[in-house]
Design an enzyme around this catalytic site. Structure first.
Site, PDB file in Angstrom:
ATOM      1  N   ARG A  33       8.030 -26.574  42.590  1.00 52.43           N
ATOM      2  CA  ARG A  33       7.137 -25.937  41.564  1.00 52.43           C
ATOM      3  C   ARG A  33       7.868 -24.798  40.456  1.00 52.43           C
ATOM      4  NH1 ARG A  33       3.061 -25.113  38.831  1.00 52.43           N
ATOM      5  NH2 ARG A  33       1.964 -23.382  38.566  1.00 52.43           N
ATOM      6  N   CYS A  70     -17.823 -31.773  32.450  1.00 53.48           N
ATOM      7  CA  CYS A  70     -18.970 -31.367  33.054  1.00 53.48           C
ATOM      8  C   CYS A  70     -19.183 -30.036  32.945  1.00 53.48           C
ATOM      9  CB  CYS A  70     -19.208 -32.015  34.509  1.00 53.48           C
ATOM     10  SG  CYS A  70     -18.148 -31.150  35.565  1.00 53.48           S
TER      11      CYS A  70
END
Length: 176
Positions: free
Chosen positions: A39, A106
């Site tokens: 990462r 949403c």
């Protein structure tokens, strides 16, 4: 046009110096040292580009809605991952103001609290930095949105390595 400086003005991690320090710390112990820098290396290699679809107000709160969201970048919704936002193509030049960056999925599709020009508008292009580690691998077809294309950039050239999904890609397994 940069909106804010990168958090803490971070410099790239010096893995060689870190490894040397860790080796010294564990040398006299029964432990083995293993480093998995995935990462730390890959996140900085990724930038997600989004088009602003709308800017709206609800009471005192301002929302910037982009053409992506938790379907292609679920990390902010899942565990609060934060990405530095930069306005990359816009006529906006107003003072930076607080806004909630939202996706199109949403009411829970929030990507973070940001500061962007007061006159940011639909059609402007923004970039979310440090999205390279897991963003594409975690993307889904939530709400039937296709996953975005992936483009590699190097030395001023670009190459598309994954095409964006179209509606027929998303629906190909539907039987009805």
């Amino acid at each position: 046009m940069a909106v804010e400086p990168a958090p803490g003005g971070e410099r790239p991690l010096d893995f060689e110096a870190l490894a040397a320090t860790l080796v010294q710390a564990v040398a006299a112990t029964p432990y083995r040292l293993a480093i998995e820098p995935g990462r730390a290396l890959i996140a900085r290699a990724g930038t997600a580009l989004y088009r602003v679809m709308a800017v709206k107000r609800q009471g005192r709160r301002r929302f910037v809605i982009i053409d992506g969201g938790m379907a292609d970048n679920p990390r902010p919704a899942l565990y609060g991952a934060a990405h530095h936002l930069e306005v990359v193509q816009s006529q906006a030049n107003g003072p930076a103001q607080a806004a909630t960056l939202c996706g199109r999925s949403c009411e829970n599709d929030m990507l973070g609290e940001v500061r962007v020009p007061a006159d940011l508008a639909a059609g402007d292009l923004v970039a979310m930095r440090t999205t390279g580690a897991y963003t594409y691998s975690m993307a889904s077809n939530y709400n039937r949105f296709g996953r975005p294309p992936v483009v590699f950039l190097r030395d001023g050239t670009h190459r598309r390595v994954i095409r964006g999904e179209r509606a027929d890609d998303v629906l190909r397994n539907d039987l009805g």
